[in-house]
Write a protein that holds these residues in place. Structure first.
Motif, PDB file in Angstrom:
ATOM      1  N   LYS A  44    -103.957   4.018 -36.454  1.00 10.98           N
ATOM      2  CA  LYS A  44    -103.807   2.768 -37.247  1.00 10.98           C
ATOM      3  C   LYS A  44    -104.339   1.955 -36.809  1.00 10.98           C
ATOM      4  CE  LYS A  44    -102.626   1.036 -42.032  1.00 10.98           C
ATOM      5  NZ  LYS A  44    -103.517   0.900 -42.395  1.00 10.98           N
ATOM      6  N   ALA A  45    -105.454   0.916 -36.571  1.00 14.28           N
ATOM      7  CA  ALA A  45    -105.816  -0.767 -36.172  1.00 14.28           C
ATOM      8  C   ALA A  45    -104.909  -1.522 -36.934  1.00 14.28           C
ATOM      9  CB  ALA A  45    -107.025  -1.401 -36.607  1.00 14.28           C
ATOM     10  N   ASP A  46    -104.140  -2.580 -36.142  1.00 15.63           N
ATOM     11  CA  ASP A  46    -103.079  -2.914 -36.052  1.00 15.63           C
ATOM     12  C   ASP A  46    -103.757  -4.619 -35.948  1.00 15.63           C
ATOM     13  OD1 ASP A  46    -103.152  -3.264 -33.698  1.00 15.63           O
ATOM     14  OD2 ASP A  46    -101.018  -3.034 -33.106  1.00 15.63           O
ATOM     15  N   SER A  47    -105.759  -4.662 -35.732  1.00 19.96           N
ATOM     16  CA  SER A  47    -105.442  -6.180 -35.118  1.00 19.96           C
ATOM     17  C   SER A  47    -106.738  -6.532 -35.522  1.00 19.96           C
ATOM     18  CB  SER A  47    -105.462  -6.806 -34.159  1.00 19.96           C
ATOM     19  OG  SER A  47    -106.104  -5.667 -32.852  1.00 19.96           O
ATOM     20  N   ILE A  48    -107.602  -7.169 -35.875  1.00 22.55           N
ATOM     21  CA  ILE A  48    -109.047  -7.083 -36.073  1.00 22.55           C
ATOM     22  C   ILE A  48    -109.312  -6.866 -34.943  1.00 22.55           C
ATOM     23  CG2 ILE A  48    -111.149  -9.061 -36.501  1.00 22.55           C
ATOM     24  CD1 ILE A  48    -108.852  -8.731 -38.924  1.00 22.55           C
ATOM     25  N   LYS A  49    -109.631  -7.694 -33.411  1.00 25.96           N
ATOM     26  CA  LYS A  49    -109.475  -7.494 -32.434  1.00 25.96           C
ATOM     27  C   LYS A  49    -110.317  -5.638 -32.384  1.00 25.96           C
ATOM     28  CE  LYS A  49    -109.967  -6.751 -27.407  1.00 25.96           C
ATOM     29  NZ  LYS A  49    -108.417  -7.459 -26.373  1.00 25.96           N
ATOM     30  N   LYS A  50    -109.261  -4.884 -32.871  1.00 27.56           N
ATOM     31  CA  LYS A  50    -109.207  -3.647 -32.890  1.00 27.56           C
ATOM     32  C   LYS A  50    -110.218  -3.121 -33.391  1.00 27.56           C
ATOM     33  CE  LYS A  50    -107.719   0.610 -30.733  1.00 27.56           C
ATOM     34  NZ  LYS A  50    -108.100   0.866 -29.765  1.00 27.56           N
ATOM     35  N   LEU A  51    -110.397  -3.398 -34.864  1.00 34.05           N
ATOM     36  CA  LEU A  51    -110.889  -3.073 -35.862  1.00 34.05           C
ATOM     37  C   LEU A  51    -112.606  -3.047 -35.287  1.00 34.05           C
ATOM     38  CD1 LEU A  51    -109.963  -4.567 -39.213  1.00 34.05           C
ATOM     39  CD2 LEU A  51    -109.942  -2.088 -38.528  1.00 34.05           C
ATOM     40  N   ARG A  52    -112.819  -4.188 -34.236  1.00 33.92           N
ATOM     41  CA  ARG A  52    -113.750  -5.067 -33.694  1.00 33.92           C
ATOM     42  C   ARG A  52    -114.335  -3.316 -33.328  1.00 33.92           C
ATOM     43  NH1 ARG A  52    -113.291  -9.519 -32.907  1.00 33.92           N
ATOM     44  NH2 ARG A  52    -113.750 -10.424 -35.085  1.00 33.92           N
ATOM     45  N   GLU A  53    -113.168  -3.534 -32.103  1.00 30.81           N
ATOM     46  CA  GLU A  53    -113.397  -2.441 -31.429  1.00 30.81           C
ATOM     47  C   GLU A  53    -114.030  -0.811 -31.508  1.00 30.81           C
ATOM     48  OE1 GLU A  53    -110.264  -1.733 -28.652  1.00 30.81           O
ATOM     49  OE2 GLU A  53    -109.694  -3.981 -28.028  1.00 30.81           O
ATOM     50  N   ILE A  54    -113.000  -0.384 -32.694  1.00 31.97           N
ATOM     51  CA  ILE A  54    -113.635   1.163 -33.152  1.00 31.97           C
ATOM     52  C   ILE A  54    -114.997   1.000 -33.716  1.00 31.97           C
ATOM     53  CG2 ILE A  54    -112.418   2.616 -35.153  1.00 31.97           C
ATOM     54  CD1 ILE A  54    -109.828   1.531 -34.706  1.00 31.97           C
ATOM     55  N   ALA A  55    -115.195  -0.389 -34.337  1.00 35.69           N
ATOM     56  CA  ALA A  55    -115.848  -0.455 -34.863  1.00 35.69           C
ATOM     57  C   ALA A  55    -117.280  -0.288 -34.331  1.00 35.69           C
ATOM     58  CB  ALA A  55    -116.357  -1.352 -36.470  1.00 35.69           C
ATOM     59  N   ASN A  56    -117.793  -0.786 -33.000  1.00 32.88           N
ATOM     60  CA  ASN A  56    -118.154  -1.182 -31.973  1.00 32.88           C
ATOM     61  C   ASN A  56    -118.293   0.569 -31.409  1.00 32.88           C
ATOM     62  OD1 ASN A  56    -119.928  -3.691 -31.991  1.00 32.88           O
ATOM     63  ND2 ASN A  56    -117.573  -4.278 -31.663  1.00 32.88           N
ATOM     64  N   ASP A  57    -117.648   1.351 -31.208  1.00 30.28           N
ATOM     65  CA  ASP A  57    -117.516   2.622 -30.552  1.00 30.28           C
ATOM     66  C   ASP A  57    -118.417   3.688 -31.854  1.00 30.28           C
ATOM     67  OD1 ASP A  57    -116.535   1.925 -28.471  1.00 30.28           O
ATOM     68  OD2 ASP A  57    -114.173   2.043 -28.961  1.00 30.28           O
ATOM     69  N   GLU A  58    -117.824   3.508 -33.416  1.00 27.02           N
ATOM     70  CA  GLU A  58    -118.634   4.153 -34.672  1.00 27.02           C
ATOM     71  C   GLU A  58    -120.231   3.957 -34.254  1.00 27.02           C
ATOM     72  OE1 GLU A  58    -115.681   3.401 -37.331  1.00 27.02           O
ATOM     73  OE2 GLU A  58    -114.051   4.823 -36.873  1.00 27.02           O
ATOM     74  N   LEU A  59    -119.732   2.720 -34.351  1.00 29.19           N
ATOM     75  CA  LEU A  59    -121.167   3.281 -34.216  1.00 29.19           C
ATOM     76  C   LEU A  59    -122.180   3.074 -33.105  1.00 29.19           C
ATOM     77  CD1 LEU A  59    -124.042   0.655 -36.271  1.00 29.19           C
ATOM     78  CD2 LEU A  59    -123.354  -1.116 -34.716  1.00 29.19           C
ATOM     79  N   GLN A  60    -121.553   2.729 -32.142  1.00 31.63           N
ATOM     80  CA  GLN A  60    -123.004   3.233 -31.117  1.00 31.63           C
ATOM     81  C   GLN A  60    -122.522   4.793 -31.346  1.00 31.63           C
ATOM     82  OE1 GLN A  60    -120.712   2.668 -27.481  1.00 31.63           O
ATOM     83  NE2 GLN A  60    -122.566   2.994 -26.000  1.00 31.63           N
ATOM     84  N   GLY A  61    -121.983   5.574 -31.719  1.00 35.11           N
ATOM     85  CA  GLY A  61    -121.281   7.180 -32.191  1.00 35.11           C
ATOM     86  C   GLY A  61    -122.897   7.392 -32.562  1.00 35.11           C
ATOM     87  N   VAL A  62    -122.665   6.691 -33.674  1.00 34.42           N
ATOM     88  CA  VAL A  62    -123.773   6.857 -34.849  1.00 34.42           C
ATOM     89  C   VAL A  62    -125.353   7.030 -34.263  1.00 34.42           C
ATOM     90  CG1 VAL A  62    -124.955   6.654 -36.854  1.00 34.42           C
ATOM     91  CG2 VAL A  62    -122.011   6.431 -36.768  1.00 34.42           C
ATOM     92  N   GLU A  63    -125.245   5.905 -33.710  1.00 32.21           N
ATOM     93  CA  GLU A  63    -126.741   5.487 -33.112  1.00 32.21           C
ATOM     94  C   GLU A  63    -127.072   6.632 -31.835  1.00 32.21           C
ATOM     95  OE1 GLU A  63    -126.852   0.095 -32.794  1.00 32.21           O
ATOM     96  OE2 GLU A  63    -126.002   1.585 -31.129  1.00 32.21           O
TER      97      GLU A  63
END
Length: 136
Positions: A44-63
């Motif tokens: 579970k993400a514990d910071s905005i920075k971690k949320l940003r990292e996960i979001a970018n990883d997931e976006l790249q995965g979908v792309e």
């Protein structure tokens, strides 16, 4: 028609379906499909920075995916991934876990587009369905 040794996939869903998602991924990977990103290993993400990292990883995965697998019902993150895949004109396969995709109170118009194929049934049968569609 589609499948080759480099066919990539991404699975969008809820953490509550992590076991199903990973089992399905194992089946597809055993047939030379490549999972672009495994978000189920995230804590579970514990910071905005971690949320940003996960979001970018997931976006790249979908792309990077040739097709998206969507486990329905799912939460807002998975639905956003569905939207990204839709915008990128990816093939989308939906596993309707609770036979609710045709329930007008729970569904979305986007689940019925031409590039989307819905399936009701077991995980193993769903894997066969995807494989059949991807290897025609």
């Amino acid at each position: 028609m589609h499948q080759n040794n480099n066919t990539n996939f991404y699975i969008a869903g809820s953490f509550r379906y992590s076991k199903l998602i990973n089992n399905l991924s194992d089946i597809l990977e055993s047939l030379s499909f490549v999972r672009t990103y495994n978000w189920t290993v995230n804590k579970k993400a514990d910071s905005i920075k971690k949320l940003r990292e996960i979001a970018n990883d997931e976006l790249q995965g979908v792309e990077q995916a040739d097709f998206l697998v969507f486990i329905f019902p799912s939460g807002k993150g998975a639905n956003i991934e569905f939207g990204i895949a839709t915008a990128l004109k990816k093939r989308i396969y939906i596993l309707d876990v609770n036979n609710e995709i045709e329930n007008f109170n729970l569904t979305s118009t986007f689940y019925f587009m031409d590039n989307v194929k819905s399936f009701k049934g077991s995980q193993d049968d769903f894997a066969k369905f995807i494989i059949d569609c991807e290897t025609k």
